[in-house]
Design an enzyme around this catalytic site. Structure first.
Site, PDB file in Angstrom:
ATOM      1  N   CYS A 226      49.706  41.262  36.686  1.00 39.06           N
ATOM      2  CA  CYS A 226      50.160  39.903  36.655  1.00 39.06           C
ATOM      3  C   CYS A 226      50.721  39.769  35.440  1.00 39.06           C
ATOM      4  O   CYS A 226      51.578  38.989  35.349  1.00 39.06           O
ATOM      5  CB  CYS A 226      48.777  39.137  36.542  1.00 39.06           C
ATOM      6  SG  CYS A 226      47.826  39.785  35.210  1.00 39.06           S
TER       7      CYS A 226
ATOM      8  N   GLU B 166      43.097  32.250  36.250  1.00 38.67           N
ATOM      9  CA  GLU B 166      43.989  33.278  35.679  1.00 38.67           C
ATOM     10  C   GLU B 166      45.013  33.494  36.858  1.00 38.67           C
ATOM     11  O   GLU B 166      44.824  34.025  37.614  1.00 38.67           O
ATOM     12  CB  GLU B 166      43.070  34.481  35.598  1.00 38.67           C
ATOM     13  CG  GLU B 166      41.895  34.202  34.515  1.00 38.67           C
ATOM     14  CD  GLU B 166      42.535  34.389  33.022  1.00 38.67           C
ATOM     15  OE1 GLU B 166      43.307  34.946  33.012  1.00 38.67           O
ATOM     16  OE2 GLU B 166      41.821  33.766  32.226  1.00 38.67           O
TER      17      GLU B 166
HETATM   18  P1  NAD Z   1      44.817  37.358  46.826  1.00 35.55           P
HETATM   19  O1  NAD Z   1      45.626  37.140  47.974  1.00 35.55           O
HETATM   20  O2  NAD Z   1      43.920  38.570  46.802  1.00 35.55           O
HETATM   21  O3  NAD Z   1      44.306  35.836  46.646  1.00 35.55           O
HETATM   22  C1  NAD Z   1      43.145  35.817  45.259  1.00 35.55           C
HETATM   23  C2  NAD Z   1      41.758  35.415  45.916  1.00 35.55           C
HETATM   24  O4  NAD Z   1      42.270  34.099  46.535  1.00 35.55           O
HETATM   25  C3  NAD Z   1      41.594  36.320  47.019  1.00 35.55           C
HETATM   26  O5  NAD Z   1      39.926  36.597  46.781  1.00 35.55           O
HETATM   27  C4  NAD Z   1      41.599  35.341  48.141  1.00 35.55           C
HETATM   28  O6  NAD Z   1      40.492  35.659  49.127  1.00 35.55           O
HETATM   29  C5  NAD Z   1      41.537  33.979  47.975  1.00 35.55           C
HETATM   30  N1  NAD Z   1      42.447  33.136  48.727  1.00 35.55           N
HETATM   31  C6  NAD Z   1      43.530  33.607  49.215  1.00 35.55           C
HETATM   32  N2  NAD Z   1      44.025  32.522  49.804  1.00 35.55           N
HETATM   33  C7  NAD Z   1      43.095  31.372  49.769  1.00 35.55           C
HETATM   34  C8  NAD Z   1      42.792  30.237  50.473  1.00 35.55           C
HETATM   35  N3  NAD Z   1      43.974  29.528  50.945  1.00 35.55           N
HETATM   36  N4  NAD Z   1      41.698  29.345  49.879  1.00 35.55           N
HETATM   37  C9  NAD Z   1      40.841  29.973  49.168  1.00 35.55           C
HETATM   38  N5  NAD Z   1      40.725  31.162  48.724  1.00 35.55           N
HETATM   39  C10 NAD Z   1      41.868  31.953  48.944  1.00 35.55           C
HETATM   40  O7  NAD Z   1      45.698  37.887  45.595  1.00 35.55           O
HETATM   41  P2  NAD Z   1      47.100  36.991  45.014  1.00 35.55           P
HETATM   42  O8  NAD Z   1      46.951  35.679  45.041  1.00 35.55           O
HETATM   43  O9  NAD Z   1      48.225  37.636  46.036  1.00 35.55           O
HETATM   44  O10 NAD Z   1      47.192  37.710  43.799  1.00 35.55           O
HETATM   45  C11 NAD Z   1      48.322  37.897  43.150  1.00 35.55           C
HETATM   46  C12 NAD Z   1      48.797  36.606  42.127  1.00 35.55           C
HETATM   47  O11 NAD Z   1      47.413  36.704  40.936  1.00 35.55           O
HETATM   48  C13 NAD Z   1      49.959  36.964  41.126  1.00 35.55           C
HETATM   49  O12 NAD Z   1      50.505  35.584  41.212  1.00 35.55           O
HETATM   50  C14 NAD Z   1      49.548  37.551  39.855  1.00 35.55           C
HETATM   51  O13 NAD Z   1      50.131  37.266  38.897  1.00 35.55           O
HETATM   52  C15 NAD Z   1      48.167  36.950  39.726  1.00 35.55           C
HETATM   53  N6  NAD Z   1      47.143  37.359  38.849  1.00 35.55           N
HETATM   54  C16 NAD Z   1      46.835  37.103  37.883  1.00 35.55           C
HETATM   55  C17 NAD Z   1      46.099  37.643  37.003  1.00 35.55           C
HETATM   56  C18 NAD Z   1      45.459  37.214  35.694  1.00 35.55           C
HETATM   57  O14 NAD Z   1      44.674  37.783  34.978  1.00 35.55           O
HETATM   58  N7  NAD Z   1      46.168  36.070  35.066  1.00 35.55           N
HETATM   59  C19 NAD Z   1      45.693  38.821  37.355  1.00 35.55           C
HETATM   60  C20 NAD Z   1      45.970  39.478  38.551  1.00 35.55           C
HETATM   61  C21 NAD Z   1      46.763  38.903  39.103  1.00 35.55           C
END
Ligand code: NAD
Length: 453
Positions: free
Chosen positions: A241, A207
């Site tokens: 998102c 997602e």
């Molecule tokens: P985040 O930084 O919390 O990362 C998401 C998860 O990935 C966390 O649990 C984190 O611990 C893990 N993570 C981070 N780096 C990692 C790595 N190198 N290796 C393994 N795991 C790792 O969240 P984010 O990525 O900043 O979230 C924002 C993004 O998520 C945006 O692009 C947003 O559009 C997308 N998003 C999508 C949805 C959807 O339902 N499609 C919903 C919310 C957010």
């Protein structure tokens, strides 16, 4: 070596998570956890994101309980075998699809709706009879702490585990063997998740995000359009998102739209949104700095104020946008809204199709042929016509992305099906056993096969 997945697999293999009564109890406990600790959850969301209480309740409490109640109502139905037709040549026989759990599921959540995006997929996995490891985001630290304390208190620790942590902890989890990984977050990490999953041939749901465009046709109801965009954009201070990322407005209605948008901001958040109880904050100093830097990609025409100490970024509208800037090439994921002019539907469609498939697309038009054309000629994870975000709220519409914005969809029934294997089973009777199907293959049989098959 004991690993989370191995411990849970032992539980799963014992059949512990299969009875519907167990699943029902866990889902009820999840609702109880949210009910009994609502104030604490809302306070944590306020600490992490300055989330207004009403917003937190709607998006991170009520949305989850609504999804779980639907699962409870349909638990038996969605877990029942489905009869399907049986072809003549296999008769006498009956055919069915038996839903079975996948095994041990890993759910990795981000920080923007940190309870919803962890618990809704986890609830779907539980309703389908799986054991689950939940990994909340370390970025929304206060919410993660509350979840880590309450999940073991309310849910069965033998089959449901919550692991806190950031990159090292998630990397370690990804090295384990799961039967499905459900990841929500950015596409860079999405690629890391998918690559790790490939080692064990583990299926993934990704997602992700992206730049979700809004098309405003000259036929649009501009007053309603502006208000619906303002709501969808500045909910959670733009950290959604499916928030509108940029606007493609027909130049004939550009100025009326900007006027109405300015009015909507003042109506919703007052003359100084910084003092509004209805407006959130940026999750971290890193994201605050990122957004400040994105702001240089255009000319600020509404808002633009910031406060580093409280991580406040005003609802901000930008014009004269530099197409080579990060503002127009990265997902904004914050309260900045670039507005670009177009002079035709065709031009808007060309703009969108030249870019990666977005998670959401919004089109505002009273002219139905414009809507039809946009739907027919663009690809997106989901669409709301004459609105923003709303397609996400329906349990009857699977929610997810396509291409760069992700793979797989959930919510409602699809959020349970995702964690099931619909096992095809054909059961034959033994009263009849025509020799026709067996060798030797005589000419007579060959002729008959040609007629039958
Ligand atoms: P985040 O930084 O919390 O990362 C998401 C998860 O990935 C966390 O649990 C984190 O611990 C893990 N993570 C981070 N780096 C990692 C790595 N190198 N290796 C393994 N795991 C790792 O969240 P984010 O990525 O900043 O979230 C924002 C993004 O998520 C945006 O692009 C947003 O559009 C997308 N998003 C999508 C949805 C959807 O339902 N499609 C919903 C919310 C957010």
């Amino acid at each position: 070596m004991s690993t989370y997945s191995a411990d849970l697999r032992a539980t799963y293999n014992s059949g512990h998570t299969r009875p519907l009564a167990w699943r029902k109890h866990q889902l009820e406990q999840m609702i109880k956890m949210l009910d009994e600790n609502e104030a604490e959850f809302l306070a944590a969301l306020k600490t992490d994101l300055g989330k207004p209480t009403v917003e937190g309740f709607i998006t991170d409490i009520a949305f989850i309980t609504g999804e779980i109640k639907l699962m409870l109502k349909n638990l038996k139905k969605w877990n029942q075998p489905q009869r399907v037709p049986t072809p003549l040549v296999t008769m006498p026989a009956k055919s069915q699809l038996i839903p079975e759990p996948l095994g041990v599921v890993l759910v990795i959540a981000p920080w923007n709706y940190p309870i919803q995006l962890l618990l809704v997929p986890a609830a779907g996995a539980i309703a389908a009879g799986n054991a689950v490891v939940m990994k909340p985001s370390e970025v929304s630290a206060a919410t993660s702490t509350v979840l880590a304390r309450l999940v073991p208190k309310y849910l069965d620790q033998k089959a449901i585990t919550l692991v806190e942590g950031g990159v090292p902890e998630t990397t370690a989890l990804l090295a384990e063997h799961f039967d499905h990984i459900f990841y929500t977050g950015n596409g860079t990490v999405g690629r890391i998740v998918m690559a790790a999953a490939a080692n064990n041939l583990t299926p993934v749901t990704l997602e992700l995000g992206g730049k979700s465009p809004v098309i405003i046709d000259e036929s649009a109801n501009i007053h309603v359009t502006a208000r619906r965009i303002a709501w969808g954009k500045w909910l959670n201070a733009g950290q959604t998102c499916v928030a509108p990322d940029y606007i493609l407005v027909n130049e004939k209605v550009r100025q009326p739209f900007l006027d109405e948008l300015g009015k909507a901001i003042t109506d919703f958040f007052g003359a100084d949104p910084q003092s509004s109880e209805s407006y959130g904050r940026i999750v971290s100093p890193r994201h605050f700095d990122r957004l400040k830097s994105l702001m240089t990609g255009g000319k600020v025409i509404i808002g633009g104020e910031t406060n580093a100490e409280s991580r406040y970024v005003a609802p901000t509208v930008l014009a004269d946008v530099d197409m080579n800037s990060a503002l127009m090439n990265e997902e904004i994921f914050g309260p900045l809204l670039p507005v670009l002019s177009i002079n035709s539907t065709k031009q808007a469609i060309e703009f969108i199709t030249a870019r990666p498939h977005p998670l959401a697309l919004y089109v505002f038009a009273e002219n139905k042929s414009v809507v039809k054309e946009v739907l027919a000629k663009t690809t997106a994870g989901g669409v709301t016509v004459n609105g923003t975000l709303m397609h996400l709220t329906s349990p009857h519409l699977p929610f997810g992305g396509i291409g760069e914005s992700g793979m797989g969809g959930y919510h409602g029934k699809s959020g349970v099906r995702l964690f099931q294997h619909m096992k095809p089973v054909l059961s034959r009777g033994t009263k009849l056993d025509p020799s026709l199907a067996y060798p030797p293959y005589t000419d007579k049989k060959a002729k008959l096969f040609r007629k039958l098959l």
